[in-house]
Design a protein around this motif. Structure first.
Motif, PDB file in Angstrom:
ATOM      1  N   TYR B 332       0.838  -1.205   0.000  1.00 15.21           N
ATOM      2  CA  TYR B 332       0.000   0.000   0.000  1.00 15.21           C
ATOM      3  C   TYR B 332       0.873   1.255   0.000  1.00 15.21           C
ATOM      4  CZ  TYR B 332      -4.182   2.736   0.900  1.00 15.21           C
ATOM      5  OH  TYR B 332      -5.228   3.616   0.778  1.00 15.21           O
ATOM      6  N   VAL B 333       2.021   1.154   0.653  1.00 12.83           N
ATOM      7  CA  VAL B 333       2.968   2.262   0.644  1.00 12.83           C
ATOM      8  C   VAL B 333       4.051   2.029  -0.416  1.00 12.83           C
ATOM      9  CG1 VAL B 333       4.659   3.511   2.012  1.00 12.83           C
ATOM     10  CG2 VAL B 333       2.535   2.755   3.061  1.00 12.83           C
ATOM     11  N   HIS B 334       4.584   0.792  -0.457  1.00 12.47           N
ATOM     12  CA  HIS B 334       5.681   0.495  -1.385  1.00 12.47           C
ATOM     13  C   HIS B 334       5.269   0.699  -2.841  1.00 12.47           C
ATOM     14  CE1 HIS B 334       8.036  -2.317   1.540  1.00 12.47           C
ATOM     15  NE2 HIS B 334       7.907  -1.095   1.973  1.00 12.47           N
ATOM     16  N   GLY B 335       4.053   0.310  -3.160  1.00 12.88           N
ATOM     17  CA  GLY B 335       3.635   0.335  -4.556  1.00 12.88           C
ATOM     18  C   GLY B 335       3.120   1.682  -5.017  1.00 12.88           C
ATOM     19  N   VAL B 336       2.850   2.589  -4.092  1.00 14.62           N
ATOM     20  CA  VAL B 336       2.281   3.869  -4.498  1.00 14.62           C
ATOM     21  C   VAL B 336       3.287   4.997  -4.239  1.00 14.62           C
ATOM     22  CG1 VAL B 336       0.252   5.356  -4.405  1.00 14.62           C
ATOM     23  CG2 VAL B 336      -0.003   2.931  -3.974  1.00 14.62           C
ATOM     24  N   THR B 337       3.293   5.554  -3.031  1.00 14.33           N
ATOM     25  CA  THR B 337       4.137   6.744  -2.818  1.00 14.33           C
ATOM     26  C   THR B 337       5.635   6.444  -2.933  1.00 14.33           C
ATOM     27  OG1 THR B 337       3.663   6.395  -0.492  1.00 14.33           O
ATOM     28  CG2 THR B 337       2.650   8.291  -1.527  1.00 14.33           C
ATOM     29  N   LEU B 338       6.068   5.294  -2.405  1.00 11.87           N
ATOM     30  CA  LEU B 338       7.507   4.989  -2.449  1.00 11.87           C
ATOM     31  C   LEU B 338       7.964   4.747  -3.889  1.00 11.87           C
ATOM     32  CD1 LEU B 338      10.128   4.402  -0.852  1.00 11.87           C
ATOM     33  CD2 LEU B 338       9.475   2.021  -0.902  1.00 11.87           C
ATOM     34  N   LEU B 339       7.189   3.952  -4.611  1.00 12.44           N
ATOM     35  CA  LEU B 339       7.551   3.637  -5.992  1.00 12.44           C
ATOM     36  C   LEU B 339       7.584   4.911  -6.842  1.00 12.44           C
ATOM     37  CD1 LEU B 339       8.150   1.109  -7.727  1.00 12.44           C
ATOM     38  CD2 LEU B 339       5.785   1.147  -8.431  1.00 12.44           C
ATOM     39  N   GLU B 340       6.579   5.777  -6.645  1.00 12.42           N
ATOM     40  CA  GLU B 340       6.533   7.033  -7.404  1.00 12.42           C
ATOM     41  C   GLU B 340       7.777   7.869  -7.139  1.00 12.42           C
ATOM     42  OE1 GLU B 340       2.870   8.851  -6.207  1.00 12.42           O
ATOM     43  OE2 GLU B 340       1.655   7.590  -7.519  1.00 12.42           O
ATOM     44  N   ARG B 341       8.259   7.807  -5.898  1.00 13.36           N
ATOM     45  CA  ARG B 341       9.436   8.570  -5.525  1.00 13.36           C
ATOM     46  C   ARG B 341      10.712   8.011  -6.132  1.00 13.36           C
ATOM     47  NH1 ARG B 341       9.580  11.801  -0.313  1.00 13.36           N
ATOM     48  NH2 ARG B 341       7.654  11.029   0.550  1.00 13.36           N
TER      49      ARG B 341
END
Lengths: 193, 367
Positions: B332-341
């Motif tokens: 939920y975090v790794h695939g969205v905000t972290l990946l985008e970063r």
């Protein structure tokens, strides 16, 4: 459970209650502390917990609908890697005009949770920037995770059943009708009648 | 000369990723300058479904939330219900649950070995590791009746005790996997091409990692010793002897090494479980499921899955159905905000490579 074990948890509650007057907290068990605050205080409590108390990891943001009390409950779950305590910050917001301040300037990934809660519960996060749609595309009905959203009603109004599936009958009966064969004995006991 | 940016829609299918999600990339040449995750391909409404089903009916669907690793879902749901209700679990059941969790971690890492190399073109590795994963699935089948979805860890304990001769089979499988790990070392970790591909890409700033919500192997690869099994102990992990490996590179290579070292640790933990498991009951019987109510309350439980902290927030209003079950998977975090970063600045060819190294799993982003 003795007092010494819950020492750091009790200190945390005391510290938060001293800093914020309109806050009440309690220790749930070892490594679990829950506090309730007014919704206006949420950003202050979160940023205080992050910058001063070491609760640097945001584990989760959740939302629960309580239509019987006419409010939504928003729960922020924080974790302190140093203290190893999970801190729950709970707040209630009115169901009639649900809005609360956005906190994604404190944790960037709060943005994802807020976008999801916005479309699933219809809660406005003041100042939230980000694509309007997260999971639901072109949705114009009631936010679907609200308790009063009737899923069966929605399906009845929006979908039609494929012909031949109306009765949801036993497939074996259909086979007998078409082939004229008898059901073998071992299969009979599973028959609906 | 600055090149003109083009928009590239990558996905929703990705090599080595279970489930679908699309990444909208803005690229200049073959360098990513902006990434945006778009989900919405497999929202199945589990959380809404559970509000309409009783506590035991909900248990049968939680495992379906995540395909490569269903056991943390079952465990978290059961533990949350037990915590709210105050139901005790027999000790032997706790040991069996731990063994299941570690077997599930091994199966998940084997699938990940395949996915990570499938996205870089080393196709022998998926053939080997997915084949080896089947031996663990055979164990699951014998124990629970299901290969992928087990519905085995349920509120009150586990569904049944280990069958005769099962412990021996587990030990033999562990010996086999230990032997195979040497082959994996030769093929994957000693492979110069894999090393050159993996080193230095997908870097996560170690100083910001905790704040960004990074958990599990990516966090340990950034040099931070964080593991739910140690920080917030559950089951009987405090009675097992194991190490939490860390690395300092914080890139795809370090994350691969972390998983490789944890693979050894999990094999050792499964052996310890078999060796030290006490005898006794495995199930604290629940009342009639149709009339089973849970007292009002809430609980947040978390487990260390193969991809990191897997959390369940469960709320009961005192009735026979959950008021709210909210699932938080690491993706939920790794695939969205972290990946985008971290995709910014990456090469297009590395995008799926980086996605795999974070263990992105779209089914748990949408549920």
């Amino acid at each position: 459970m003795t007092d010494t074990i819950l020492d750091k948890e009790q200190k945390l509650v005391q510290l938060l209650e001293q800093t914020f007057k309109k806050l009440s907290g309690k220790v749930v068990r070892q490594r679990r502390v829950t506090v309730s605050v007014e919704k206006e205080l949420v950003p202050s409590v979160l940023s205080y917990a992050k910058s001063q108390l070491g609760y640097i990891h945001l584990s989760h943001i959740s939302c629960v609908d309580w239509p019987e009390n006419n409010n939504f409950e928003i729960i922020y779950i924080l974790w302190s890697p140093a203290d190893k305590v999970q801190l729950f910050i709970k707040t209630l917001i009115n169901r009639e005009n649900p809005e609360i301040d956005n906190v994604d300037m404190i944790w960037k990934h709060a943005n994802t949770y807020e976008r999801e809660i916005r479309e699933m519960y219809g809660i406005q996060f003041n100042g939230l920037v980000g694509a309007q749609e997260f999971i639901l595309e072109d949705w114009d009905d009631m936010p679907p995770m609200r308790r009063d959203f009737d899923t069966v009603d929605y399906v009845d109004n929006n979908y039609t059943f494929r012909p031949g599936r109306e009765d949801a009958g036993d497939v074996r009966e259909e086979i007998i009708k078409r082939s004229g064969e008898d059901i073998p004995d071992f299969a009979k006991k599973y028959s609906r009648d | 000369m600055r090149e003109k940016a083009t928009t590239l829609y990558l996905g929703p299918q990705h090599p080595g990723i279970t489930g679908n999600m699309m990444i909208k990339l803005k690229v200049e040449g073959d360098t990513v300058v902006k990434a945006e995750t778009h989900v919405g391909y497999l929202h199945r409404g589990f959380e809404k479904l559970m509000e309409r089903r009783n506590w035991l009916q909900s248990f049968t669907i939680v495992c379906r939330i995540c395909v490569p690793e269903p056991d943390p879902n079952e465990l978290n749901y059961s533990r949350a219900v037990e915590e709210i209700e105050g139901r005790a679990v027999p000790e032997r059941a706790e040991w069996i649950r731990t063994m299941m969790m570690e077997l599930s971690r091994l199966a998940s890492y084997l699938l990940w070995f395949g996915g990570q190399n499938g996205s870089s073109g080393l196709y022998t590795m998926p053939q080997w590791s997915v084949g080896d994963r089947d031996y663990i699935l055979d164990l699951f089948e014998e124990l629970t009746g299901g290969r992928v979805y087990h519905m085995y860890i349920w509120p009150g304990g586990v569904r049944r005790d280990l069958p005769d001769g099962f412990a021996d089979k587990v030990l033999q499988t562990m010996d086999y996997l230990e032997k195979r790990l040497k082959k994996y070392d030769d093929l994957m970790f000693a492979n110069t091409i894999f090393q050159k591909r993996a080193q230095g890409i997908g870097w996560i700033d170690p100083k910001k990692a905790v704040e960004w919500g990074v958990v599990g192997p990516p966090l340990r690869a950034a040099g931070i010793k964080s593991d739910v099994r140690i920080d917030d102990p559950y089951l009987i992990y405090d009675k097992l002897d194991f190490e939490v490996p860390t690395q300092t590179g914080s890139d795809v290579w370090s994350r691969a090494l972390i998983r490789r070292f944890e693979f050894e640790q999990s094999i050792s933990m499964v052996r310890q479980c078999i060796e030290k498991m006490p005898k006794g009951e495995v199930y604290n019987k629940i009342p009639n499921p149709m009339k089973w109510t849970i007292p009002a309350g809430d609980a947040y439980v978390k487990a260390e899955s193969a991809r990191g902290e897997f959390g369940y927030y469960v709320v009961s209003d005192g009735s026979d159905k959950p008021r709210r079950v909210h699932v938080k998977g690491p993706a939920y975090v790794h695939g969205v905000t972290l990946l985008e970063r971290i995709l910014v600045g990456a090469n297009i060819a590395d995008v799926s490579f980086i996605m795999n190294s974070l263990g992105t799993c779209p089914p748990e982003i949408e549920r």
